[in-house]
Scaffold this motif. Structure first.
Motif, PDB file in Angstrom:
ATOM      1  N   GLU A 100      -0.537   0.850  -1.471  1.00 51.80           N
ATOM      2  CA  GLU A 100      -1.838   0.292  -0.738  1.00 51.80           C
ATOM      3  C   GLU A 100      -1.843  -0.976  -0.430  1.00 51.80           C
ATOM      4  O   GLU A 100      -1.595  -1.797  -1.443  1.00 51.80           O
ATOM      5  CB  GLU A 100      -2.931   0.999  -1.800  1.00 51.80           C
ATOM      6  N   GLU A 101      -2.538  -1.314   0.979  1.00 49.75           N
ATOM      7  CA  GLU A 101      -2.584  -2.559   1.018  1.00 49.75           C
ATOM      8  C   GLU A 101      -4.087  -3.183   0.411  1.00 49.75           C
ATOM      9  O   GLU A 101      -5.244  -2.550   0.568  1.00 49.75           O
ATOM     10  CB  GLU A 101      -3.110  -2.572   2.689  1.00 49.75           C
ATOM     11  N   ILE A 102      -3.925  -4.062  -0.537  1.00 47.02           N
ATOM     12  CA  ILE A 102      -4.865  -4.600  -1.168  1.00 47.02           C
ATOM     13  C   ILE A 102      -5.481  -6.081  -0.548  1.00 47.02           C
ATOM     14  O   ILE A 102      -4.739  -6.759  -0.532  1.00 47.02           O
ATOM     15  CB  ILE A 102      -4.761  -4.561  -2.619  1.00 47.02           C
ATOM     16  N   GLY A 103      -6.692  -6.126  -0.195  1.00 46.38           N
ATOM     17  CA  GLY A 103      -7.048  -7.205   0.140  1.00 46.38           C
ATOM     18  C   GLY A 103      -7.308  -8.416  -0.943  1.00 46.38           C
ATOM     19  O   GLY A 103      -6.860  -8.011  -1.985  1.00 46.38           O
ATOM     20  N   SER A 104      -7.465  -9.583  -0.493  1.00 46.98           N
ATOM     21  CA  SER A 104      -7.566 -10.776  -1.534  1.00 46.98           C
ATOM     22  C   SER A 104      -8.968 -11.433  -1.113  1.00 46.98           C
ATOM     23  O   SER A 104      -9.547 -11.337  -0.245  1.00 46.98           O
ATOM     24  CB  SER A 104      -6.412 -11.389  -1.332  1.00 46.98           C
TER      25      SER A 104
END
Ligand SMILES: [Zn+2]
Length: 340
Positions: A100-104
């Motif tokens: 999953e693309e996890i934001g920062s």
């Protein structure tokens, strides 16, 4: 055309549907027997050509057979529908998971969170205020003379309004008076928030900034308290022992006023390129609250003392994360944000 024919059709039909493993093949079987040209359908269509005696005998048999076939078809269909399709259900537990693309978090957010973690440990309350302010709270109540250059169109975003003179707040200090109007000292607060300046942008200047204000008011507060709190905070923030240095300055809302520096976090004061060999880094402005500000908030003159200090969140983030240009913060550039 006889009874044996019908019995044969029925037995072949039952064999065929028990061999059907999918709804599609089951349907094909149904069509084969009772479809428009199905075997049983042909018998039923032909009934009218039979002699009356035979018709009386074959008719009910054929109709009953059609009824049984349709009922058996429905039951088998239901049975197949409830069956688990193991081919489709099969999972390979050895396959790697989907990433999953996890934001920062934005670096300004990271600094805010750090600040909001450290100050409450020292008994500070976190307070917020409006970004659209009146001239009174942003300037006049804070002892800005009417001819102060900060009120000039160059620095301030003025908002067209019929009633009061409204501005996008140029600092978080208006919250000082707003808070003091409602509370009595002693208190310690921090005020994080967005501020706006009408100025040309470059590597060190932005029109939209994040600021941070601290205000401590009581009956015996002095500059020593400020130095102590600042030292504790910056040491916790940078994770190393930090010293504080004050230089005289001027702000309308403090008296005396000073700029303060912290010992260089890279070389600990020995001198390096980060501090241009001076051993100190400029951080922000501070001072003892001007008594005129207390009076604006409705306090009696000379009853309380307090210190206030403010600095830019971006400046702190630039020092902590070694960011070279302030314009990155509002750029929305993912190449920048994803590094945090
Ligand atoms: Zn240094």
């Amino acid at each position: 055309m006889n009874k044996e024919n019908i019995a044969g059709i029925k037995s072949r039909f039952f064999e065929d549907i028990s061999n059907s493993q999918t709804e599609k093949s089951l349907y094909d079987v149904k069509v084969k027997y009772v479809g428009r040209n199905g075997e049983l359908t042909k018998i039923l269509k032909n009934l009218k050509n039979l002699p009356p005696e035979e018709r009386k005998e074959i008719g009910p048999l054929a109709n009953r057979a059609r009824h049984e076939i349709e009922k058996a078809y429905e039951e088998r269909k239901k049975e197949l529908g409830e069956r688990i399709d193991w081919e489709k259900e099969k999972i390979d537990v050895t396959l790697p998971g989907k990433k999953e693309e996890i934001g920062s978090l934005h670096p300004a957010t990271l600094v805010y969170r750090e600040i909001e973690k450290i100050f409450p440990l020292m008994g500070f309350e976190i307070v917020e205020g409006p970004e659209l302010e009146t001239d009174w709270y942003n300037f006049t109540s804070l002892n800005f003379p009417f001819d102060h250059p900060a009120r000039d169109m160059q620095d301030t975003f003025w908002i067209k309004s019929d009633k009061k003179k409204l501005v996008l707040r140029t600092h978080t200090s208006p919250v000082q008076v707003r808070y003091m109007e409602k509370r009595k000292p002693p208190f310690r607060i921090i005020v994080p928030g967005r501020v706006f300046r009408n100025e040309a942008t470059d590597a060190a200047h932005e029109h939209t900034l994040h600021q941070f204000e601290a205000l401590v008011v009581g009956e015996n507060i002095n500059v020593g308290h400020f130095k102590y709190i600042a030292k504790l905070f910056f040491s916790a923030f940078f994770g190393k022992k930090v010293d504080i240095r004050l230089r005289p300055s001027f702000f309308p809302f403090t008296e005396p006023s000073f700029e303060f520096d912290i010992s260089c976090t890279v070389c600990a004061g020995k001198g390096c390129p980060s501090c241009k060999n001076g051993g100190w880094l400029e951080i922000g402005g501070a001072g003892m609250v001007n008594q005129n500000v207390f009076v604006s908030a409705g306090y009696p003159r000379n009853r309380y003392q307090g210190f206030a200090w403010g600095f830019g969140i971006e400046r702190l983030a630039m020092m902590k994360y070694k960011i070279d240009d302030i314009r990155w913060f509002e750029s929305g550039d993912l190449r920048f944000i994803k590094q945090f």
